[in-house]
Design a protein around this motif. Structure first.
Motif, PDB file in Angstrom:
ATOM      1  N   ARG A  80       0.839  -1.212   0.000  1.00 57.48           N
ATOM      2  CA  ARG A  80       0.000   0.000   0.000  1.00 57.48           C
ATOM      3  C   ARG A  80       0.867   1.253   0.000  1.00 57.48           C
ATOM      4  O   ARG A  80       0.626   2.181  -0.774  1.00 57.48           O
ATOM      5  CB  ARG A  80      -0.903  -0.006   1.239  1.00 57.48           C
ATOM      6  CG  ARG A  80      -1.954  -1.102   1.209  1.00 57.48           C
ATOM      7  CD  ARG A  80      -2.719  -1.152   2.522  1.00 57.48           C
ATOM      8  NE  ARG A  80      -2.392  -2.321   3.308  1.00 57.48           N
ATOM      9  CZ  ARG A  80      -2.434  -2.384   4.624  1.00 57.48           C
ATOM     10  NH1 ARG A  80      -2.753  -1.312   5.328  1.00 57.48           N
ATOM     11  NH2 ARG A  80      -2.162  -3.500   5.253  1.00 57.48           N
ATOM     12  N   LEU A  81       1.888   1.279   0.852  1.00 53.69           N
ATOM     13  CA  LEU A  81       2.729   2.485   0.942  1.00 53.69           C
ATOM     14  C   LEU A  81       3.462   2.750  -0.370  1.00 53.69           C
ATOM     15  O   LEU A  81       3.621   3.900  -0.785  1.00 53.69           O
ATOM     16  CB  LEU A  81       3.727   2.341   2.097  1.00 53.69           C
ATOM     17  CG  LEU A  81       3.102   2.425   3.498  1.00 53.69           C
ATOM     18  CD1 LEU A  81       4.113   1.994   4.559  1.00 53.69           C
ATOM     19  CD2 LEU A  81       2.588   3.826   3.800  1.00 53.69           C
ATOM     20  N   LYS A  83       2.517   2.445  -3.257  1.00 53.63           N
ATOM     21  CA  LYS A  83       1.643   3.122  -4.231  1.00 53.63           C
ATOM     22  C   LYS A  83       1.674   4.643  -4.064  1.00 53.63           C
ATOM     23  O   LYS A  83       1.191   5.374  -4.925  1.00 53.63           O
ATOM     24  CB  LYS A  83       0.213   2.599  -4.107  1.00 53.63           C
ATOM     25  CG  LYS A  83       0.055   1.164  -4.577  1.00 53.63           C
ATOM     26  CD  LYS A  83      -1.418   0.802  -4.712  1.00 53.63           C
ATOM     27  CE  LYS A  83      -1.614  -0.595  -5.264  1.00 53.63           C
ATOM     28  NZ  LYS A  83      -1.317  -1.657  -4.290  1.00 53.63           N
ATOM     29  N   GLY A  84       2.229   5.122  -2.974  1.00 55.84           N
ATOM     30  CA  GLY A  84       2.307   6.559  -2.740  1.00 55.84           C
ATOM     31  C   GLY A  84       3.513   7.223  -3.382  1.00 55.84           C
ATOM     32  O   GLY A  84       3.695   8.432  -3.235  1.00 55.84           O
TER      33      GLY A  84
ATOM     34  N   ASN B 364       1.834   7.729   7.379  1.00 50.92           N
ATOM     35  CA  ASN B 364       1.222   7.200   8.597  1.00 50.92           C
ATOM     36  C   ASN B 364       1.113   5.693   8.464  1.00 50.92           C
ATOM     37  O   ASN B 364       0.734   5.183   7.414  1.00 50.92           O
ATOM     38  CB  ASN B 364      -0.173   7.781   8.830  1.00 50.92           C
ATOM     39  CG  ASN B 364      -0.843   7.133  10.025  1.00 50.92           C
ATOM     40  OD1 ASN B 364      -0.295   7.143  11.117  1.00 50.92           O
ATOM     41  ND2 ASN B 364      -2.006   6.524   9.831  1.00 50.92           N
ATOM     42  N   THR B 365       1.491   4.981   9.501  1.00 52.96           N
ATOM     43  CA  THR B 365       1.263   3.536   9.584  1.00 52.96           C
ATOM     44  C   THR B 365       0.804   3.237  10.990  1.00 52.96           C
ATOM     45  O   THR B 365       1.480   3.597  11.958  1.00 52.96           O
ATOM     46  CB  THR B 365       2.545   2.734   9.299  1.00 52.96           C
ATOM     47  OG1 THR B 365       3.038   3.102   8.014  1.00 52.96           O
ATOM     48  CG2 THR B 365       2.271   1.244   9.305  1.00 52.96           C
ATOM     49  N   TYR B 367      -1.201   0.323  13.519  1.00 52.90           N
ATOM     50  CA  TYR B 367      -1.709  -1.034  13.709  1.00 52.90           C
ATOM     51  C   TYR B 367      -2.747  -1.083  14.834  1.00 52.90           C
ATOM     52  O   TYR B 367      -2.648  -0.332  15.810  1.00 52.90           O
ATOM     53  CB  TYR B 367      -0.568  -1.980  14.089  1.00 52.90           C
ATOM     54  CG  TYR B 367       0.424  -2.247  12.984  1.00 52.90           C
ATOM     55  CD1 TYR B 367       0.206  -3.262  12.063  1.00 52.90           C
ATOM     56  CD2 TYR B 367       1.580  -1.478  12.858  1.00 52.90           C
ATOM     57  CE1 TYR B 367       1.122  -3.510  11.046  1.00 52.90           C
ATOM     58  CE2 TYR B 367       2.504  -1.725  11.846  1.00 52.90           C
ATOM     59  CZ  TYR B 367       2.270  -2.752  10.939  1.00 52.90           C
ATOM     60  OH  TYR B 367       3.176  -3.000   9.942  1.00 52.90           O
ATOM     61  N   SER B 377      -3.950  -3.012   9.896  1.00 51.83           N
ATOM     62  CA  SER B 377      -3.243  -1.736   9.808  1.00 51.83           C
ATOM     63  C   SER B 377      -3.950  -0.789   8.849  1.00 51.83           C
ATOM     64  O   SER B 377      -4.743  -1.207   8.003  1.00 51.83           O
ATOM     65  CB  SER B 377      -1.818  -1.958   9.318  1.00 51.83           C
ATOM     66  OG  SER B 377      -1.843  -2.526   8.024  1.00 51.83           O
ATOM     67  N   THR B 379      -2.592   2.542   6.375  1.00 50.12           N
ATOM     68  CA  THR B 379      -1.382   3.224   5.907  1.00 50.12           C
ATOM     69  C   THR B 379      -1.752   4.470   5.121  1.00 50.12           C
ATOM     70  O   THR B 379      -2.904   4.616   4.701  1.00 50.12           O
ATOM     71  CB  THR B 379      -0.584   2.330   4.942  1.00 50.12           C
ATOM     72  OG1 THR B 379      -1.458   1.953   3.876  1.00 50.12           O
ATOM     73  CG2 THR B 379      -0.041   1.103   5.613  1.00 50.12           C
ATOM     74  N   GLY B 380      -0.787   5.308   4.886  1.00 48.28           N
ATOM     75  CA  GLY B 380      -0.977   6.440   3.989  1.00 48.28           C
ATOM     76  C   GLY B 380       0.324   7.184   3.751  1.00 48.28           C
ATOM     77  O   GLY B 380       1.138   7.316   4.660  1.00 48.28           O
ATOM     78  N   VAL B 381       0.516   7.623   2.509  1.00 47.44           N
ATOM     79  CA  VAL B 381       1.607   8.541   2.183  1.00 47.44           C
ATOM     80  C   VAL B 381       0.944   9.896   1.952  1.00 47.44           C
ATOM     81  O   VAL B 381      -0.106   9.970   1.307  1.00 47.44           O
ATOM     82  CB  VAL B 381       2.354   8.086   0.906  1.00 47.44           C
ATOM     83  CG1 VAL B 381       3.426   9.111   0.514  1.00 47.44           C
ATOM     84  CG2 VAL B 381       2.988   6.723   1.133  1.00 47.44           C
ATOM     85  N   GLY B 396      -4.264   5.553  -3.505  1.00 42.14           N
ATOM     86  CA  GLY B 396      -3.733   4.195  -3.536  1.00 42.14           C
ATOM     87  C   GLY B 396      -2.961   3.828  -2.286  1.00 42.14           C
ATOM     88  O   GLY B 396      -2.924   2.666  -1.881  1.00 42.14           O
ATOM     89  N   SER B 397      -2.347   4.846  -1.643  1.00 44.89           N
ATOM     90  CA  SER B 397      -1.517   4.539  -0.470  1.00 44.89           C
ATOM     91  C   SER B 397      -2.325   4.525   0.828  1.00 44.89           C
ATOM     92  O   SER B 397      -1.913   3.928   1.811  1.00 44.89           O
ATOM     93  CB  SER B 397      -0.385   5.567  -0.347  1.00 44.89           C
ATOM     94  OG  SER B 397      -0.891   6.826   0.069  1.00 44.89           O
ATOM     95  N   VAL B 400      -6.518   0.113   4.124  1.00 46.06           N
ATOM     96  CA  VAL B 400      -6.430  -0.773   5.289  1.00 46.06           C
ATOM     97  C   VAL B 400      -6.106  -2.200   4.844  1.00 46.06           C
ATOM     98  O   VAL B 400      -6.200  -2.533   3.665  1.00 46.06           O
ATOM     99  CB  VAL B 400      -7.745  -0.774   6.111  1.00 46.06           C
ATOM    100  CG1 VAL B 400      -8.033   0.604   6.661  1.00 46.06           C
ATOM    101  CG2 VAL B 400      -8.919  -1.267   5.269  1.00 46.06           C
ATOM    102  N   SER B 401      -5.757  -3.038   5.816  1.00 45.31           N
ATOM    103  CA  SER B 401      -5.458  -4.446   5.549  1.00 45.31           C
ATOM    104  C   SER B 401      -6.669  -5.111   4.885  1.00 45.31           C
ATOM    105  O   SER B 401      -7.800  -4.760   5.189  1.00 45.31           O
ATOM    106  CB  SER B 401      -5.204  -5.193   6.859  1.00 45.31           C
ATOM    107  OG  SER B 401      -4.335  -4.466   7.675  1.00 45.31           O
ATOM    108  N   PRO B 402      -6.392  -6.092   4.023  1.00 45.33           N
ATOM    109  CA  PRO B 402      -7.528  -6.802   3.418  1.00 45.33           C
ATOM    110  C   PRO B 402      -8.255  -7.701   4.419  1.00 45.33           C
ATOM    111  O   PRO B 402      -9.427  -8.008   4.234  1.00 45.33           O
ATOM    112  CB  PRO B 402      -6.882  -7.632   2.303  1.00 45.33           C
ATOM    113  CG  PRO B 402      -5.442  -7.727   2.677  1.00 45.33           C
ATOM    114  CD  PRO B 402      -5.105  -6.508   3.472  1.00 45.33           C
ATOM    115  N   SER B 405      -4.812 -10.304  10.357  1.00 44.37           N
ATOM    116  CA  SER B 405      -3.553 -10.913   9.935  1.00 44.37           C
ATOM    117  C   SER B 405      -2.633 -11.202  11.111  1.00 44.37           C
ATOM    118  O   SER B 405      -2.379 -10.333  11.942  1.00 44.37           O
ATOM    119  CB  SER B 405      -2.867  -9.961   8.945  1.00 44.37           C
ATOM    120  OG  SER B 405      -1.492 -10.243   8.856  1.00 44.37           O
ATOM    121  N   GLU B 408       0.719  -9.317  10.490  1.00 41.61           N
ATOM    122  CA  GLU B 408       0.680  -7.901  10.856  1.00 41.61           C
ATOM    123  C   GLU B 408       0.856  -7.711  12.367  1.00 41.61           C
ATOM    124  O   GLU B 408       1.407  -6.704  12.812  1.00 41.61           O
ATOM    125  CB  GLU B 408      -0.615  -7.253  10.365  1.00 41.61           C
ATOM    126  CG  GLU B 408      -0.654  -7.199   8.834  1.00 41.61           C
ATOM    127  CD  GLU B 408      -1.259  -5.918   8.282  1.00 41.61           C
ATOM    128  OE1 GLU B 408      -0.835  -4.828   8.689  1.00 41.61           O
ATOM    129  OE2 GLU B 408      -2.174  -6.041   7.443  1.00 41.61           O
TER     130      GLU B 408
END
Lengths: 192, 425
Positions: A80-81, A83-84, B364-365, B367, B377, B379-381, B396-397, B400-402, B405, B408
């Protein structure tokens, strides 16, 4: 590109209004520092399942990030990350981490396994994982001083087929026993 | 903050009426400034990193970190302690000695009582400290005026445990002492608040403990929000899998009043709910010092900042990071504070050296545990949208987790070790 934009911005007076217009594109450090919350300051990891990136091969990082982004390499957060970021971002981060000093991990390893791994590594892995794993040929990752749990998790993913083994690696790994592989991981983790 | 709002204002304003002078004019200066100096208020997820990275990038800048306590306890992972997965808070506690020794950060243990943006000086319980640039990273405080009856005494009966430490220990003890078949209430405020998935992780961890040790007990979630704020699908899946009949989730139930004597809460003055253990997560705002210093915007809650430098839009040379700041799409999380601190430090060093600032790039990450062995989790950029001048997630960034897990959960442990090591060494 930046110069043209700046010239235009100066001419139109937009520059004074917008903070970003005055800002340089993210530096390698700006990009890489954001990773350090999980991978440690300058890429020296303190968490056993999180790889150190300090001193990692530039090509290996770029390859890994591209494969995370495309989904080719199995991942949790990294897919996911990734993709940023752009390929240029990957190159900049990789440049930053590759220049950092190797992070010597403080971990408990098995001496007998290290010795056995040392005897196996040259003939089995040494053509690509050169200099006792302190360097990697082309996009082969640096293995030295990596966390053992991380290496074990990766080897398990290779063997389950979730992570695709490079052909040359598959040829070498196939004849090795589980004990041999475990010894090799102990060896690489021990290299400082 | 150990002071409530009223006594804090009394302290800040003390003497102003009588002598006609602000208190800050009277305290003696400590550590006279000799060269370039950055002062950082708050030794948590944001402040420690801002202090360390300014020093890493420019050793010619003196950095003073002011923190009330001699240690810091992480909120992330404190829910695992509530669930019985950690014996104590030791593994979540950091000290500042190595940060000071390794990077030359000067750590001052003192209470900050005021900021004078004009004089560029911070007033502390030990005296005033001058700065060239100030980083304010005080975390959150509570909007207690929106929760009738929830005063300092009530907090000892119905803990918030939203600042990790004694409050977390108190809540854990109450859970251990509760009779089987009891009801635990968790009251969640309207967003935004610190750690969006935190309350739902807490419900999961408490439910896990009750399932193992207190048969017949329930967790009643009274959520002021119209729905689960973060990682909704994953929490619902985890609750169905593990805590069916234990977690009772009730949306749009805003607790507005508590009665510590009766052990009950009131929803919008209409519906009373009783509990055996009551965890009130109050509505939140920027740390009190941000309010006292005039750094809070028109919403009267949070601090508006320039998204590239995190400099306050209200006071020059003062930067606000972490939970207190309005950081666009970035959630109020520990990792956000860590990442914002680095962006802020990079651009403070540039500004102090007359160099060009750099576009921000942050991550940001975060859990959350659903059970002893499963985590998820988000995430994000994050980058600044140049046109709108706000921080946005890169498409795209932010995801959340599918699924739940086990891997994780293993990564989450290393997340904690790394981020606390970054802060403390």
């Amino acid at each position: 590109m930046t110069m043209i934009w700046k010239g235009w911005a100066l001419a139109t007076g937009v520059l004074a209004m917008s903070a970003l217009a005055q800002a340089a594109p993210p530096s390698p450090a700006m990009l890489a520092n954001a990773c350090a919350g999980c991978h440690g300051t300058n890429g020296g990891s303190a968490g056993p399942s999180m790889p150190s990136l300090a001193s990692q091969s530039k090509e290996a990082i770029v390859e890994a990030m591209k494969k995370f982004k495309s989904g080719e390499r199995p991942a949790t957060v990294m897919g996911r990350l990734a993709k940023g970021y752009t390929d240029a971002d990957f190159a900049a981060m990789a440049e930053f981490f590759s220049k950092q000093k190797l992070h010597a991990t403080n971990q408990t390893l098995d001496k007998a396994k290290i010795a056995k791994g040392a005897s196996l590594q040259e003939s089995n892995c040494g053509r690509c994982h050169i200099e006792d794993g302190k360097e990697g040929k082309d996009d082969t990752p640096v293995m030295a001083s990596q966390w053992l749990p991380y290496l074990q998790m990766q080897m398990a993913e290779y063997q389950s087929g979730k992570r695709k083994m490079p052909e040359k690696m598959a040829e070498k790994v196939k004849p090795l026993s589980a004990a041999d592989l475990e010894a090799l991981l102990h060896f690489y983790a021990s290299v400082k | 903050m150990t002071l409530d709002r009223r006594s804090f204002l009394k302290l800040v304003g003390a003497g102003a009426g009588a002598a006609g002078l602000p208190l800050i004019g009277r305290a003696a200066e400590i550590m006279p400034k000799t060269g370039k100096r950055v002062v950082v208020i708050g030794g948590g997820y944001g402040g420690t990193i801002a202090a360390k990275y300014v020093r890493m990038m420019d050793k010619s800048i003196e950095v003073v970190l002011i923190e009330r306590n001699d240690h810091f306890v992480s909120c992330p992972f404190s829910n695992l302690y509530l669930g019985g997965m950690l014996p104590d808070l030791n593994s979540l506690t950091i000290k500042y000695d190595k940060l000071a020794a390794n990077h030359g950060v000067k750590v001052v243990q003192a209470e900050v009582t005021g900021i004078d943006p004009a004089a560029k000086s911070v007033t502390t319980s030990k005296g005033t400290i001058a700065y060239d640039r100030l980083v304010v990273s005080p975390g959150i405080d509570f909007r207690l005026d929106e929760m009738k009856g929830y005063d300092a005494a009530a907090m000892e009966v119905m803990p918030h445990a939203w600042k990790a430490g004694p409050q977390t220990v108190l809540l854990r003890k109450q859970l251990e002492a509760m009779k089987p078949g009891g009801n635990v209430i968790i009251s969640i405020p309207l967003a935004p608040f610190r750690c969006p998935p935190g309350p739902y992780e807490r419900a999961s961890m408490i439910a896990m403990y009750l399932k193992q040790h207190k048969p017949g007990s329930k967790v009643i979630i009274l959520d002021a929000n119209p729905d689960i704020v973060s990682k909704k699908g994953l929490f619902l899946k985890g609750w169905k899998k593990h805590y069916e009949g234990i977690i009772d989730y009730r949306a749009a139930k805003k607790v507005t009043e508590v009665d510590a004597g009766k052990m009950s809460v009131m929803i919008e003055g209409l519906e009373e709910v009783k509990g055996d253990v009551i965890n009130i997560i109050p509505p939140q705002k920027a740390g009190l010092i941000a309010h006292a210093a005039g750094l809070v915007g028109t919403d009267k809650k949070w601090c508006p900042v320039n998204p590239t430098t995190f400099e306050s839009t209200l006071h020059k040379d003062i930067h606000v990071i972490g939970d207190s700041s309005i950081a666009g799409a970035m959630p109020k999380s520990g990792y956000s504070a860590n990442s914002e601190a680095k962006v802020c430090a990079t651009n403070i060093v540039a500004l102090m050296n007359g160099k060009e600032i750099t576009e921000m790039s942050a991550i940001n990450t975060c859990y959350s545990y659903l059970s002893a062995k499963e985590a998820v989790s988000v995430t994000g950029v994050y980058k600044v949208n140049a046109e709108k001048q706000v921080i946005e997630g890169v498409p795209g960034s932010v995801a959340v987790s599918p699924d739940l897990s086990e891997v994780e959960a293993i990564y989450a442990e290393s997340w904690l070790r790394n981020i606390l090591t970054e802060m403390s060494t």
